[in-house]
Scaffold this motif. Structure first.
Motif, PDB file in Angstrom:
ATOM      1  N   ALA A  91      18.947  39.705 -23.373  1.00  0.00           N
ATOM      2  CA  ALA A  91      19.339  38.424 -22.786  1.00  0.00           C
ATOM      3  C   ALA A  91      20.593  38.577 -21.927  1.00  0.00           C
ATOM      4  N   TRP A  92      21.532  39.390 -22.381  1.00  0.00           N
ATOM      5  CA  TRP A  92      22.736  39.637 -21.581  1.00  0.00           C
ATOM      6  C   TRP A  92      22.398  40.325 -20.270  1.00  0.00           C
ATOM      7  N   LEU A  93      21.451  41.245 -20.294  1.00  0.00           N
ATOM      8  CA  LEU A  93      21.034  41.928 -19.073  1.00  0.00           C
ATOM      9  C   LEU A  93      20.372  40.961 -18.089  1.00  0.00           C
ATOM     10  N   LEU A  94      19.605  40.008 -18.626  1.00  0.00           N
ATOM     11  CA  LEU A  94      18.996  39.004 -17.754  1.00  0.00           C
ATOM     12  C   LEU A  94      20.072  38.167 -17.069  1.00  0.00           C
ATOM     13  N   ALA A  95      21.095  37.770 -17.809  1.00  0.00           N
ATOM     14  CA  ALA A  95      22.197  37.009 -17.215  1.00  0.00           C
ATOM     15  C   ALA A  95      22.929  37.843 -16.157  1.00  0.00           C
ATOM     16  N   ALA A  96      23.107  39.147 -16.412  1.00  0.00           N
ATOM     17  CA  ALA A  96      23.760  40.014 -15.430  1.00  0.00           C
ATOM     18  C   ALA A  96      22.923  40.145 -14.164  1.00  0.00           C
ATOM     19  N   GLY A  97      21.593  40.223 -14.317  1.00  0.00           N
ATOM     20  CA  GLY A  97      20.728  40.296 -13.146  1.00  0.00           C
ATOM     21  C   GLY A  97      20.782  39.035 -12.312  1.00  0.00           C
ATOM     22  N   LEU A  98      20.815  37.869 -12.959  1.00  0.00           N
ATOM     23  CA  LEU A  98      20.925  36.607 -12.221  1.00  0.00           C
ATOM     24  C   LEU A  98      22.275  36.492 -11.515  1.00  0.00           C
ATOM     25  N   ALA A  99      23.339  36.958 -12.161  1.00  0.00           N
ATOM     26  CA  ALA A  99      24.654  36.946 -11.516  1.00  0.00           C
ATOM     27  C   ALA A  99      24.677  37.869 -10.304  1.00  0.00           C
ATOM     28  N   GLY A 100      24.020  39.032 -10.404  1.00  0.00           N
ATOM     29  CA  GLY A 100      23.929  39.928  -9.255  1.00  0.00           C
ATOM     30  C   GLY A 100      23.135  39.318  -8.112  1.00  0.00           C
ATOM     31  N   MET A 101      22.088  38.552  -8.441  1.00  0.00           N
ATOM     32  CA  MET A 101      21.310  37.890  -7.403  1.00  0.00           C
ATOM     33  C   MET A 101      22.168  36.859  -6.667  1.00  0.00           C
ATOM     34  N   LEU A 102      22.970  36.090  -7.391  1.00  0.00           N
ATOM     35  CA  LEU A 102      23.859  35.116  -6.766  1.00  0.00           C
ATOM     36  C   LEU A 102      24.911  35.811  -5.904  1.00  0.00           C
ATOM     37  N   ALA A 103      25.424  36.940  -6.379  1.00  0.00           N
ATOM     38  CA  ALA A 103      26.424  37.672  -5.597  1.00  0.00           C
ATOM     39  C   ALA A 103      25.816  38.193  -4.294  1.00  0.00           C
ATOM     40  N   CYS A 104      24.577  38.666  -4.351  1.00  0.00           N
ATOM     41  CA  CYS A 104      23.910  39.139  -3.129  1.00  0.00           C
ATOM     42  C   CYS A 104      23.726  38.005  -2.125  1.00  0.00           C
ATOM     43  N   ALA A 105      23.267  36.850  -2.601  1.00  0.00           N
ATOM     44  CA  ALA A 105      23.044  35.721  -1.698  1.00  0.00           C
ATOM     45  C   ALA A 105      24.354  35.251  -1.068  1.00  0.00           C
ATOM     46  N   LEU A 106      25.411  35.150  -1.859  1.00  0.00           N
ATOM     47  CA  LEU A 106      26.693  34.692  -1.328  1.00  0.00           C
ATOM     48  C   LEU A 106      27.268  35.694  -0.331  1.00  0.00           C
ATOM     49  N   ALA A 107      27.168  36.979  -0.642  1.00  0.00           N
ATOM     50  CA  ALA A 107      27.685  37.991   0.277  1.00  0.00           C
ATOM     51  C   ALA A 107      26.902  37.989   1.584  1.00  0.00           C
ATOM     52  N   GLY A 108      25.581  37.817   1.518  1.00  0.00           N
ATOM     53  CA  GLY A 108      24.785  37.765   2.743  1.00  0.00           C
ATOM     54  C   GLY A 108      25.110  36.563   3.601  1.00  0.00           C
TER      55      GLY A 108
END
Length: 468
Positions: free
Chosen positions: A76-93
């Motif tokens: 579950a923690w890994l899933l939360a980390a993956g979603l946070a990485g997805m948000l970071a990618c979108a914001l950086a783009g």
């Protein structure tokens, strides 16, 4: 045959096939429906093999992870980390495209050519240049927990299928080992068989690269050059995201980039030139587990499930596309608008994860409802860039999953054989006989002649169109 297969699957050969396909699309635009039909046939073949393989990879990854003592809270923690990485990618783009002012300052002749492309396209959507058309309603995504797993399989709702597989795998993992041994052996045989089928389908990768390029360029015509600005912005954003993921892999492995890239060469190539990202999944599992030394259970589970649930590449694409389209219409976006846009792109990616096909029309409806952008007039262009960027989107998603594997598993190290092979591969001695040298010169001359004819044909066609 193995040497020919290796040559045809080199990135340079695949890029040459795409350029040849683009030239054929410009030279014979009337043949684009035939190229599109061949591309659809290939997509059907790939999806028929990759969807059950994906489900079995998640199943075996879950079995091996639970057997290795991985707790459910960690998953579950890994899933939360993956979603946070997805948000970071979108914001950086979004920030990167806004800082580069991608799409701003389009010349009048370019806008007129864009209008001709829109008017020529056959798309059943209302066109509005003022933003007074009603926003497109986004259909509800399929239920995440399926009531009927076979119906989810038939509909192609991959997240629902994987949720059902995870529930089934958890129930099997709770059983004793001897009770599930026979089921495991049967599914293992199917798993290996599907892996061979995907490898056989990927043999025709140069042909499908040629067909996809011909279909896309033939449908857009000479106005395909208008997409160059967006493709440049997208390439920079995707390159930065991929570079960060590779840096995380190198840091975790304590290795230089060259051996890691050598181990990942085949899956990266399949991701870039295949329209279906899951076609590269067997190669990614092989590269991360065998060549880079990560636990196979963790690799099978995370590399299979996370590109489905946390698709960083698609969120990044939607954010870059929205900022670029806003700049085309002269709609200035403040910092809070960019943050909201990144959140919207992640929400849209998650909400449409079970919907097959292109989603440009749905995304334009969301942006029109929230920011007032009349993107329904740009729908043909949005659909075209969505098709052209499919490979790089999959590449970013799978590299993000690979980085998550590297950060969550025990520190993997390059096996000694792989490191030795990469060092030995740095010095290559090429010996050609007389016949092989003549054949190589003929192939090189033919390639140069093809490039010359492509440029001559494109210039002649442009001159004729401008004259008549």
């Amino acid at each position: 045959m193995k040497a020919l297969h290796a040559i045809l699957h080199q990135p340079a050969a695949l890029l040459a096939a795409m350029l040849l396909g683009a030239w054929c699309g410009l030279a014979w635009p009337a043949a684009s429906p035939l190229f599109a039909a061949l591309a659809a046939l290939y997509l059907s073949l790939v999806q028929a093999a990759t969807l059950p393989f994906l489900a079995l990879a998640v199943y075996f990854g879950l079995q091996r992870s639970v057997a290795g003592g991985a707790p459910w809270g960690r998953l579950a923690w890994l899933l939360a980390a993956g979603l946070a990485g997805m948000l970071a990618c979108a914001l950086a783009g979004a920030l990167l495209t806004s800082a580069a002012a991608g799409g701003a300052g389009m010349a009048p002749d370019q806008a007129a050519a864009l209008g001709r492309l829109t008017a020529r396209a056959e798309i059943g959507a209302p066109i509005s240049l003022r933003g007074d058309a009603p926003p497109a309603a986004m259909p509800a995504a399929p239920d995440l927990v399926p009531a009927n797993l076979y119906a989810a399989l038939a509909a192609g709702a991959v997240p629902s299928v994987l949720v059902g597989v995870i529930l089934f795998g958890a129930a099997v993992a709770a059983q004793k080992v001897e009770r599930a041994a026979q089921l495991g052996s049967i599914l293992e045989a199917v798993y290996r068989g599907l892996e061979g089928v995907i490898g056989l389908v990927n043999t025709g990768l140069p042909l499908i690269a040629f067909v996809l390029a011909a279909a896309a360029v033939g449908a857009a015509g000479t106005e395909i050059s208008l997409l160059g600005g967006f493709l440049g912005s997208w390439a920079v954003a995707a390159l930065l995201a991929s570079g960060l993921a590779l840096a995380a892999l190198c840091w975790r492995l304590k290795s230089a980039p060259a051996p890691v890239l050598t181990a990942l060469r085949m899956p990266l190539t399949v991701c870039l030139f295949s329209p279906v990202g899951t076609a590269a999944l067997p190669e990614f599992i092989e590269a991360l587990s065998v060549r880079l030394g990560f636990p196979r259970g963790t690799v099978e589970l995370l590399a299979s499930a996370f590109p489905v649930f946390a698709r960083s590449g698609e969120a990044l694409f939607h954010a870059v596309l929205a900022v670029y389209a806003a700049n085309i219409y002269g709609h200035a976006l403040a910092l809070q608008d960019l943050v909201l846009l990144a959140l919207l792109s992640c929400w849209f990616t998650l909400a449409t994860s079970g919907l097959p096909g292109a989603k440009a029309a749905l995304w334009s409806g969301v942006l029109q409802a929230r920011f007032g952008l009349p993107l329904d007039a740009l729908l043909p262009v949005l659909v075209a860039v969505e098709v052209l960027c499919e490979g790089t989107r999959s590449l970013v998603s799978y590299l993000a999953a690979a980085a998550l594997v590297a950060l969550s598993a025990e520190p993997g190290r390059l096996p000694a054989a792989t490191a030795r092979d990469s060092v030995q591969g740095a010095s290559v001695v090429l010996v050609l006989g007389r016949r092989q040298a003549v054949l190589s010169l003929l192939l090189l001359g033919g390639t140069l002649l093809l490039v010359f004819c492509a440029g001559l044909g494109a210039g002649l066609r442009k001159h004729l169109l401008a004259t008549f």
